[in-house]
Design a protein around this motif. Sequence first.
Motif, mmCIF file in Angstrom:
data_model
loop_
_atom_site.group_PDB
_atom_site.id
_atom_site.type_symbol
_atom_site.label_atom_id
_atom_site.label_comp_id
_atom_site.label_asym_id
_atom_site.label_seq_id
_atom_site.Cartn_x
_atom_site.Cartn_y
_atom_site.Cartn_z
ATOM 1 N N UNK A 90 0.716 -1.173 -0.066
ATOM 2 C CA UNK A 90 0.082 -0.045 -0.072
ATOM 3 C C UNK A 90 0.937 1.294 -0.052
ATOM 4 N N UNK A 91 1.801 1.162 0.634
ATOM 5 C CA UNK A 91 2.908 2.468 0.671
ATOM 6 C C UNK A 91 3.689 2.452 -0.477
ATOM 7 N N UNK A 92 3.936 1.521 -1.203
ATOM 8 C CA UNK A 92 4.459 1.596 -2.722
ATOM 9 C C UNK A 92 3.456 2.163 -3.651
ATOM 10 N N UNK A 93 2.364 1.793 -3.573
ATOM 11 C CA UNK A 93 1.053 2.187 -4.427
ATOM 12 C C UNK A 93 0.877 3.670 -4.260
ATOM 13 N N UNK A 94 0.859 3.877 -3.048
ATOM 14 C CA UNK A 94 0.591 5.684 -2.621
ATOM 15 C C UNK A 94 1.687 6.432 -3.259
ATOM 16 N N UNK A 95 3.114 5.979 -3.520
ATOM 17 C CA UNK A 95 4.111 6.717 -3.896
ATOM 18 C C UNK A 95 4.251 6.653 -5.445
ATOM 19 N N UNK A 96 3.881 5.743 -5.867
ATOM 20 C CA UNK A 96 3.946 5.197 -7.427
ATOM 21 C C UNK A 96 3.202 6.100 -8.355
ATOM 22 N N UNK A 97 3.999 6.585 -9.195
ATOM 23 C CA UNK A 97 3.341 7.463 -10.370
ATOM 24 C C UNK A 97 2.889 6.329 -11.284
ATOM 25 N N UNK A 98 3.449 5.365 -11.463
ATOM 26 C CA UNK A 98 3.215 4.179 -12.415
ATOM 27 C C UNK A 98 3.575 2.794 -11.686
ATOM 28 N N UNK A 99 2.817 1.752 -12.103
ATOM 29 C CA UNK A 99 2.934 0.338 -11.426
ATOM 30 C C UNK A 99 3.121 -0.571 -12.582
ATOM 31 N N UNK A 100 4.277 -1.236 -12.381
ATOM 32 C CA UNK A 100 4.455 -2.017 -13.474
ATOM 33 C C UNK A 100 4.761 -3.743 -12.810
ATOM 34 N N UNK A 101 3.805 -4.623 -13.374
ATOM 35 C CA UNK A 101 4.201 -5.899 -12.996
ATOM 36 C C UNK A 101 5.353 -6.729 -13.561
ATOM 37 N N UNK A 102 5.852 -7.498 -12.531
ATOM 38 C CA UNK A 102 7.254 -7.938 -12.788
ATOM 39 C C UNK A 102 7.011 -9.477 -12.968
ATOM 40 N N UNK A 103 6.130 -10.035 -12.444
ATOM 41 C CA UNK A 103 5.915 -11.739 -12.474
ATOM 42 C C UNK A 103 5.930 -12.319 -13.875
ATOM 43 N N UNK A 104 6.641 -13.235 -13.897
ATOM 44 C CA UNK A 104 6.734 -13.916 -15.028
ATOM 45 C C UNK A 104 7.359 -13.154 -16.314
ATOM 46 N N UNK A 105 7.865 -12.042 -16.075
ATOM 47 C CA UNK A 105 8.651 -11.172 -17.132
ATOM 48 C C UNK A 105 10.019 -11.031 -16.867
ATOM 49 N N UNK A 106 10.863 -10.730 -18.020
ATOM 50 C CA UNK A 106 12.165 -10.727 -18.028
ATOM 51 C C UNK A 106 12.643 -9.125 -17.552
ATOM 52 N N UNK A 107 13.704 -8.909 -17.180
ATOM 53 C CA UNK A 107 13.828 -7.373 -16.834
ATOM 54 C C UNK A 107 13.691 -6.609 -18.009
ATOM 55 N N UNK A 108 14.117 -7.204 -19.261
ATOM 56 C CA UNK A 108 14.201 -6.516 -20.469
ATOM 57 C C UNK A 108 12.588 -6.001 -20.717
ATOM 58 N N UNK A 109 11.896 -6.753 -20.554
ATOM 59 C CA UNK A 109 10.314 -6.595 -20.766
ATOM 60 C C UNK A 109 9.818 -5.668 -19.844
ATOM 61 N N UNK A 110 10.334 -5.654 -18.767
ATOM 62 C CA UNK A 110 9.809 -4.564 -17.657
ATOM 63 C C UNK A 110 10.354 -3.378 -18.285
ATOM 64 N N UNK A 111 11.586 -3.038 -18.338
ATOM 65 C CA UNK A 111 12.349 -1.985 -18.807
ATOM 66 C C UNK A 111 11.629 -1.608 -19.978
ATOM 67 N N UNK A 112 11.382 -2.126 -20.960
ATOM 68 C CA UNK A 112 10.689 -1.617 -22.358
ATOM 69 C C UNK A 112 9.063 -1.144 -21.993
ATOM 70 N N UNK A 113 8.472 -1.691 -21.064
ATOM 71 C CA UNK A 113 7.402 -1.351 -20.651
ATOM 72 C C UNK A 113 7.396 0.308 -19.982
ATOM 73 N N UNK A 114 8.521 0.444 -18.886
ATOM 74 C CA UNK A 114 8.794 1.458 -18.359
ATOM 75 C C UNK A 114 9.064 2.761 -19.425
ATOM 76 N N UNK A 115 9.938 2.411 -20.363
ATOM 77 C CA UNK A 115 10.153 3.161 -21.516
ATOM 78 C C UNK A 115 8.952 3.808 -21.963
ATOM 79 N N UNK A 116 7.836 2.970 -22.151
ATOM 80 C CA UNK A 116 6.549 3.513 -22.702
ATOM 81 C C UNK A 116 5.754 4.542 -21.723
ATOM 82 N N UNK A 117 5.981 4.359 -20.551
ATOM 83 C CA UNK A 117 5.231 5.077 -19.615
ATOM 84 C C UNK A 117 6.048 6.392 -18.850
ATOM 85 N N UNK A 118 7.403 6.349 -18.912
ATOM 86 C CA UNK A 118 8.101 7.337 -18.478
ATOM 87 C C UNK A 118 9.090 7.965 -19.465
ATOM 88 N N UNK A 119 9.127 9.551 -19.469
ATOM 89 C CA UNK A 119 9.720 10.145 -20.222
ATOM 90 C C UNK A 119 9.315 11.034 -21.175
#
Length: 156
Positions: free
Chosen positions: A127-156
Motif C-alpha cells: 500500500x505504501x509503494x502504491x501510494x508513492x508510485x506514479x506508475x505500477x509495473x508488474x514483474x511476475x513472469x517477465x524478464x527485466x528487458x520486458x519490464x524496462x521496455x514497458x517503463x520506457x513507454x510510461x516514463x519520459x
Amino acid sequence: MGAGKTTVAELLGAAWDLPVRDTDADIVATTGREISDIFVESGEDHFRDLEATAVSAALAEHEGVLALGGGAVLRPETRELLASVPVVFLRVGLSDAVKRVGLGSGRPLLLGNVRARIKALLDERTPVYESVATHVVETDGRTPDEVATEIQGLVR
C-alpha cells in the motif's frame, strides 16, 4: 525485494543514456559496510536513517535513473521528496519474489521463514509503494528487458 530494481534501473540507464544510481550501493560506499552488517551491528533504525539520507542526497544530486532500496519509502520524509519525481513501483508477487531472492542470504529482513517474511513485507509495504508510485509495473513472469521496455513507454 526481488522485483529487479537494480537490474531494471541499469537497463533504463543504458536505454536512455543516463547515469544510474542505487541508494543501497551509496550506503555501502559511504559506510564501508555491507547492508547486512549494518542491520546486525547497528540495527534497522540506524540503517533507515542512513537510507533516508542517501535518498535525499541522491534526489538532490543525481540526474538520471535512481534505484531505491525496498524500505526507502517507509519514511514519510522520503515519500514527500519522491512526490516531485516519476516513481515506478515494480510489483512482484510472493511466488516470484521467493524464487528471485532464494534463501535470503545477505538479506537481514528475511531471517527465519523466508516465504513468510517476504509475504509479511509485501503485505505491509505494497500500500505504501502504491501510494508513492506514479506508475505500477508488474514483474511476475517477465524478464527485466520486458519490464524496462514497458517503463520506457510510461516514463519520459
